[in-house]
Scaffold this active site. Structure first.
Site: not given
Length: 310
Positions: A24, A26, A42, A45, A190, A219, A244, A249-250
């Site tokens: 994608s 961003d 995702k 990444n 997560n 987190g 940022d 997670g990726d």
């Protein structure tokens, strides 16, 4: 259909990691009113994260024939990722609007292309899949695609790593999903995704049920998993200046799989990936802060956390 991959013939391919999923653009908005455009998605990444970690990586994807198509391909190739893409004019490339506040993000997704993933994509690139040691998927595509892909990979003895985007789609409330999960090697999720997929609020009981398979990130509280004998909790890596969190997670997932490819046991693979994720959040965008092997080693040496030796 257009294939990118350096002109190699499929029978000669040999990948450590094959990431299958969407890419994608961003569109990122900051508190000060400024805006920037980055590459994301995702699968994209995760592929960049694993390639920067030193793993031989490819991506299988579908792209829309629009102004973002070629830049997406070039970005992946520039990051060392071989690209196998079916390009279509039936839909535009996915775009995410990301709002950054105090370093954290809120994401508004506008998805068309990911909905076009189907079994034909698996059939077209089955040789690429079969040439790869690990298959990484995200569960963002239609559930029928994820199911067909897991079944195909499992049938051929491929290790599957999944991040459960759209977790309700994979909920074990459906017994068929439970069978599907049992065919997956590793799940990186997560806290919210874990609770939805496994239909429980008790994270410790969930990870105990899936030892050496489910890694749940928490987190600021770190992460949790079970090694089969005990539950292991790793505290978060402390970062003073969080810029940022997009793609953290990726980064974890891509680095984790790359570490497994290199022969790390699950504990060391997880610990290193946690440092990689912490390193990333010091930089803007999903991909810019994803560390190379050398950058990560330097970062770990500079950290003074009371952690397991890496």
């Amino acid at each position: 259909m257009i294939k990118f991959g350096g002109g190699k013939k499929s029978q000669h391919l040999n990948y450590d990691i094959c990431v299958i999923g969407g890419c994608s653009i961003d569109l990122t908005y900051y508190e000060d009113g400024s805006e920037e455009t980055f590459f994301g998605g995702k699968a994209s990444n995760q592929a960049v994260a694993s390639a920067r970690s030193g793993a031989k990586t490819c991506i299988i994807t579908k792209l829309g024939k629009d102004e973002y198509c070629q830049p997406i391909i070039e970005n992946l190739k520039n990051n060392g990722v071989d690209v196998f893409a079916t390009i279509t004019s039936l839909a535009k490339n996915d775009v995410s609007k990301i709002y950054i506040k105090n370093g954290d993000n809120t994401i508004e997704r506008h998805s068309e292309m990911i909905k076009k993933f189907d079994k034909k994509l698996i059939d077209k690139y089955k040789d690429v899949i079969l040439s790869s040691k690990f298959i990484v998927i995200q569960n963002k595509a239609p559930h029928s695609f994820t199911k067909n892909l897991v079944e195909f990979c499992n049938e051929h003895g491929k290790q599957i790593v999944l991040t459960p985007s759209n977790p309700s789609q994979l909920s074990i409330k459906d017994s068929d999903n439970l069978k599907l999960i049992n065919k997956i090697s590793y799940i990186c999720a997560n806290e919210k995704e874990t609770k939805i997929v496994f239909n429980s609020e008790n994270i410790e009981e969930i990870v105990k049920t899936y030892p050496n398979k489910l890694i749940t990130t928490l987190g600021a509280k770190g992460l949790i998993y079970s090694d089969g004998n005990k539950i292991i909790k790793l505290p978060a890596i402390k970062i003073k200046n969080v810029i940022d969190t997009t793609g953290a997670g990726d980064t974890f997932c891509g680095n984790f799989v790359a570490n497994l490819v290199k022969g790390d046991n699950i504990h060391n693979a997880i610990a290193k990936a946690q440092y990689a994720s912490a390193y990333k959040i010091q930089f803007k965008s999903a991909q810019a802060g994803m560390p190379t092997k050398q950058e990560l080693e330097k970062f770990v040496r500079g950290c003074h956390e009371n952690r397991a030796k890496i």
